[in-house]
Design a protein around this motif. Structure first.
Motif, PDB file in Angstrom:
ATOM      1  N   TYR A  87       0.851  -1.179   0.000  1.00 29.45           N
ATOM      2  CA  TYR A  87       0.000   0.000   0.000  1.00 29.45           C
ATOM      3  C   TYR A  87       0.891   1.234   0.000  1.00 29.45           C
ATOM      4  CZ  TYR A  87      -4.603  -2.025   0.647  1.00 29.45           C
ATOM      5  OH  TYR A  87      -5.778  -2.682   0.461  1.00 29.45           O
ATOM      6  N   ALA A  88       0.596   2.160  -0.882  1.00 29.11           N
ATOM      7  CA  ALA A  88       1.317   3.439  -0.922  1.00 29.11           C
ATOM      8  C   ALA A  88       0.351   4.489  -1.453  1.00 29.11           C
ATOM      9  CB  ALA A  88       2.551   3.350  -1.805  1.00 29.11           C
ATOM     10  N   GLY A  89       0.213   5.564  -0.736  1.00 31.78           N
ATOM     11  CA  GLY A  89      -0.676   6.627  -1.183  1.00 31.78           C
ATOM     12  C   GLY A  89      -2.135   6.210  -1.199  1.00 31.78           C
ATOM     13  N   GLY A  90      -2.498   5.244  -0.348  1.00 30.90           N
ATOM     14  CA  GLY A  90      -3.884   4.804  -0.267  1.00 30.90           C
ATOM     15  C   GLY A  90      -4.294   3.822  -1.347  1.00 30.90           C
ATOM     16  N   HIS A  91      -3.336   3.346  -2.141  1.00 29.10           N
ATOM     17  CA  HIS A  91      -3.643   2.405  -3.225  1.00 29.10           C
ATOM     18  C   HIS A  91      -2.717   1.205  -3.145  1.00 29.10           C
ATOM     19  CE1 HIS A  91      -6.179   5.275  -5.410  1.00 29.10           C
ATOM     20  NE2 HIS A  91      -5.312   6.187  -5.012  1.00 29.10           N
ATOM     21  N   LYS A  92      -3.247   0.051  -3.550  1.00 28.69           N
ATOM     22  CA  LYS A  92      -2.385  -1.118  -3.671  1.00 28.69           C
ATOM     23  C   LYS A  92      -1.480  -0.905  -4.867  1.00 28.69           C
ATOM     24  CE  LYS A  92      -4.763  -5.104  -1.801  1.00 28.69           C
ATOM     25  NZ  LYS A  92      -5.369  -6.389  -2.140  1.00 28.69           N
ATOM     26  N   ARG A  93      -0.217  -1.247  -4.692  1.00 31.77           N
ATOM     27  CA  ARG A  93       0.749  -1.078  -5.770  1.00 31.77           C
ATOM     28  C   ARG A  93       1.611  -2.315  -5.884  1.00 31.77           C
ATOM     29  NH1 ARG A  93       1.250   4.668  -7.088  1.00 31.77           N
ATOM     30  NH2 ARG A  93      -0.108   5.798  -5.679  1.00 31.77           N
ATOM     31  N   THR A  94       2.215  -2.492  -7.038  1.00 29.92           N
ATOM     32  CA  THR A  94       3.124  -3.596  -7.287  1.00 29.92           C
ATOM     33  C   THR A  94       4.256  -3.076  -8.164  1.00 29.92           C
ATOM     34  OG1 THR A  94       3.247  -5.896  -8.002  1.00 29.92           O
ATOM     35  CG2 THR A  94       1.880  -4.422  -9.339  1.00 29.92           C
ATOM     36  N   THR A  95       5.193  -3.925  -8.511  1.00 27.68           N
ATOM     37  CA  THR A  95       6.272  -3.535  -9.409  1.00 27.68           C
ATOM     38  C   THR A  95       6.316  -4.513 -10.576  1.00 27.68           C
ATOM     39  OG1 THR A  95       7.986  -4.902  -8.389  1.00 27.68           O
ATOM     40  CG2 THR A  95       7.653  -2.701  -7.448  1.00 27.68           C
TER      41      THR A  95
END
Length: 139
Positions: A87-95
């Motif tokens: 979670y970053a900035g209120g959103h799920k994120r991936t790379t």
């Protein structure tokens, strides 16, 4: 006389008067590839939203993927393997690196083969090989 390719847009005399033909497009840093690397691809370690990942997966697989598929991979998983997220900035994120690792692990789970330790991109592997050759040559 109006050029043939503009005749469609001049259906009314007011179109040219309003300046709709030469209206500048709204260009933002995101639409121009501001966060993208070469060839409009996201760098491997940048945390990206699932919507951006869905646009980048065709660079890996050659096929488009819907955003809901990425959400499903992260929550339920595929073949017992879940996509790594943060979670970053209120959103799920991936790379992109995690997505490639996910594909490698799913392939290994479905075929019964062990997961390859080398999940780096080919360009990183070439860079490391070149760096070792330069160090060996004393450069």
């Amino acid at each position: 006389m109006t050029p043939p390719h503009l005749e469609y847009y001049q259906a009314s005399p007011f179109t040219a008067l309003l300046g709709l033909l030469n209206k500048p497009r709204n260009v933002t840093p995101r639409s121009r590839g501001f966060f993208m690397g070469k060839e409009n691809q996201v760098t491997d370690d940048l945390r990206i939203r699932f919507s951006t990942a869905a646009r980048q997966i065709p660079h890996i697989t050659g096929e488009s993927v819907h955003v809901s598929a990425i959400h499903r991979w992260a929550t339920r998983g595929l073949a017992g393997v879940k996509l790594r997220t943060e979670y970053a900035g209120g959103h799920k994120r991936t790379t992109m690196r995690w997505i490639r690792q996910f594909f490698a692990e799913v392939t290994a789970a479905k075929t019964g083969e062990p997961v390859r330790a080398d999940t780096k991109s080919s360009s990183q592997s070439r860079q490391e090989k070149a760096r070792k050759e330069l160090e060996a040559a004393g450069i």
